[in-house]
Design an enzyme around this catalytic site. Structure first.
Site, PDB file in Angstrom:
ATOM      1  N   TYR A   1       8.815  -5.975   3.236  1.00 26.22           N
ATOM      2  CA  TYR A   1       8.435  -5.425   1.935  1.00 26.22           C
ATOM      3  C   TYR A   1       9.709  -5.232   1.093  1.00 26.22           C
ATOM      4  O   TYR A   1      10.739  -4.783   1.624  1.00 26.22           O
ATOM      5  CB  TYR A   1       7.711  -4.088   2.153  1.00 26.22           C
TER       6      TYR A   1
ATOM      7  N   ASP B   1       5.422  -1.487  10.211  1.00 26.65           N
ATOM      8  CA  ASP B   1       4.773  -1.154   8.939  1.00 26.65           C
ATOM      9  C   ASP B   1       3.375  -1.767   8.998  1.00 26.65           C
ATOM     10  O   ASP B   1       3.219  -2.992   8.941  1.00 26.65           O
ATOM     11  CB  ASP B   1       5.601  -1.729   7.787  1.00 26.65           C
TER      12      ASP B   1
ATOM     13  N   ARG C   1       6.695  22.006   0.588  1.00 29.82           N
ATOM     14  CA  ARG C   1       7.722  21.043   1.034  1.00 29.82           C
ATOM     15  C   ARG C   1       7.836  20.969   2.548  1.00 29.82           C
ATOM     16  O   ARG C   1       8.314  19.979   3.087  1.00 29.82           O
ATOM     17  CB  ARG C   1       9.089  21.356   0.409  1.00 29.82           C
TER      18      ARG C   1
ATOM     19  N   LYS D   1      -1.946   2.018  -0.690  1.00 24.32           N
ATOM     20  CA  LYS D   1      -2.702   0.770  -0.603  1.00 24.32           C
ATOM     21  C   LYS D   1      -4.093   1.034   0.001  1.00 24.32           C
ATOM     22  O   LYS D   1      -4.851   1.787  -0.552  1.00 24.32           O
ATOM     23  CB  LYS D   1      -1.905  -0.261   0.183  1.00 24.32           C
TER      24      LYS D   1
HETATM   25  C1  LIG Z   1       3.701  -0.812  -1.015  1.00 25.63           C
HETATM   26  C2  LIG Z   1       4.317  -0.995   0.301  1.00 25.63           C
HETATM   27  C3  LIG Z   1       5.328  -0.130   0.750  1.00 25.63           C
HETATM   28  C4  LIG Z   1       5.897   0.978  -0.116  1.00 25.63           C
HETATM   29  O1  LIG Z   1       4.944   1.933  -0.386  1.00 25.63           O
HETATM   30  P1  LIG Z   1       4.981   2.921  -1.671  1.00 25.63           P
HETATM   31  O2  LIG Z   1       3.798   3.768  -1.461  1.00 25.63           O
HETATM   32  O3  LIG Z   1       4.930   2.054  -2.905  1.00 25.63           O
HETATM   33  O4  LIG Z   1       6.271   3.672  -1.602  1.00 25.63           O
HETATM   34  C5  LIG Z   1       5.835  -0.339   2.026  1.00 25.63           C
HETATM   35  N1  LIG Z   1       5.396  -1.340   2.813  1.00 25.63           N
HETATM   36  C6  LIG Z   1       4.432  -2.191   2.409  1.00 25.63           C
HETATM   37  C7  LIG Z   1       3.991  -3.271   3.334  1.00 25.63           C
HETATM   38  C8  LIG Z   1       3.862  -2.051   1.147  1.00 25.63           C
HETATM   39  O5  LIG Z   1       2.917  -2.917   0.753  1.00 25.63           O
END
Ligand SMILES: *Cc1c(COP(=O)(O)O)cnc(C)c1O
Length: 385
Positions: free
Chosen positions: A105, A177, A51, A202
């Site tokens: 998002y 992001d 953790r 992703k």
């Molecule tokens: C999927 C996504 C998130 C969230 O990510 P998780 O791994 O599902 O928690 C945040 N920002 C963007 C642009 C995303 O596509």
């Protein structure tokens, strides 16, 4: 002494790897141990424990991710949302104010609109394309500005250089992001952003088999965010660390192929008589193509489009395709297709979606690494049906 590498492709393979190799293992072993023998640590945060985000699997990933964006430091988290929420709760305190891009998002949008106020933190949405309007929304307690590299699902590109400039002149932290671009196409720290956030679920992992996140950027901020994550507990499990580490090695070859394939598919759709509108920053017809070309090394595998006819035609098209899997999420090796009104943006009211320009007929595509010709042929048949 860790070596430094010039090119991203080489960093993906070699940066952060243990030296010497552990028992000669070419692939980073999984340290599936929750705790480690006490080695004289004097601070709680230095005890070795999963953790506390400091096992060998975490450390290797932190070094590799920091190297990819030419940043000082990085931190992996249990999900993209863990990265985003832990970061915001670290830099914003009760009484602070945040400026955030209006099209975010879904999970981030929900966190801002439904949770942030319970911590005594206020926010305002800004038009990422209109820097002149930001000044009016600035308050004495504004602490940070938050944007996304490319918006979901319309692939708009905000004035990212102006965001950094605005943050500098007004003493704000700049956050972005960068999930949709990946470090192959855009490296925010090189442009002056303080923190770059990722859903590693992703492109970074790329195989649709884990959920993970990352924060990359200034070392002083990453240390504070790590300490907050140590308390909030959104730490990445060593086995998921291993899968992310493995997935990362092919990021450049996957992403470059996806960049190319998406551009070809976008051009095919742009020229098709039943397609009404196509959103892809790599097309010259995209309103911010010039800005995107200056900032990005590639335009990613994400695109969205509308057909001439309504929701039924869109559903019909999705059902008639045979290659793409109808599923939310993105950035994997398989092509995914979805209608955001029913998936990623179903949490918004129809009025909110309409205000942002997300129609019910809009179709979003995450281009995988299948043969481009096969996808185009599949789409051609489905559009004629
Ligand atoms: C999927 C996504 C998130 C969230 O990510 P998780 O791994 O599902 O928690 C945040 N920002 C963007 C642009 C995303 O596509």
């Amino acid at each position: 002494m860790s070596k430094t590498y010039k090119h991203l492709e080489t960093k993906l393979i070699h940066a952060g790897e243990p030296e010497p190799l552990i028992s000669g293992a070419v692939s980073m072993p999984i340290f599936q141990s929750s705790t480690f023998e006490y080695a004289g640590a004097t601070s709680y945060h230095d005890l070795k424990y999963i953790r506390l985000n400091n096992t060998p699997n975490h450390i290797a990933l932190h070094q590799k991710l920091a190297a990819l964006e030419n940043a000082e430091a990085a931190l992996v988290t249990a999900s993209g949302m863990a990265a985003i929420t832990t970061t915001l709760l670290t830099i914003l305190h009760s009484g602070n104010h945040l400026l955030a891009q209006e099209c975010l998002y879904g999970g981030t949008h929900d966190f801002l609109t439904k949770d942030l106020e319970t911590f005594g933190i206020s926010y305002d949405f800004i038009d990422g394309d209109n820097p002149d309007s930001w000044k009016r929304q600035l308050r004495p307690n504004t602490k940070a500005i938050y944007v996304e590299t490319m918006t979901n699902p319309l692939l708009q590109v905000a004035d990212l250089k102006a965001v950094v400039e605005f943050a500098r002149t007004n003493g704000l932290l700049s956050l972005i992001d960068n999930t949709f671009a990946s470090p192959v196409n855009f490296r925010p720290p090189e442009w002056g952003f303080d923190l770059s956030l990722h859903s590693c679920t992703k492109y970074l992992n790329g195989h649709s088999d884990i959920v993970a996140g990352a924060v990359i950027g200034r070392a002083d901020l990453i240390e504070k965010i790590t300490h907050k994550l140590n308390h909030l507990g959104g730490s990445l499990d060593p086995h998921a660390c291993f899968l992310l580490h493995r997935g990362l090695k092919t990021l450049a070859v996957r992403m470059r192929y996806q960049n190319e394939s998406a551009l070809k598919i976008a051009k095919f759709l742009e020229g098709h008589p039943v397609v009404n509108r196509i959103n892809y920053p790599g097309l010259e017809s995209h309103p911010r193509h010039q800005r995107a070309s200056e900032l990005f090394d590639g335009f990613s595998g994400m695109l969205s489009f509308e057909l001439n006819d309504g929701v039924q035609a869109a559903e019909h098209f999705i059902q008639n395709t045979t290659l793409p899997i109808s599923a939310p999420s993105l950035g994997g090796v398989e092509t995914l297709i979805t209608r955001p009104a029913t998936t990623s943006h179903s949490g918004m009211s129809p009025e909110e979606r309409q205000a942002l320009g997300i129609s019910d007929t809009l179709i979003r595509l995450s281009v995988g690494i299948e043969a481009t010709e096969d996808i185009i042929e599949d789409f051609d048949k489905a559009l004629k049906a």
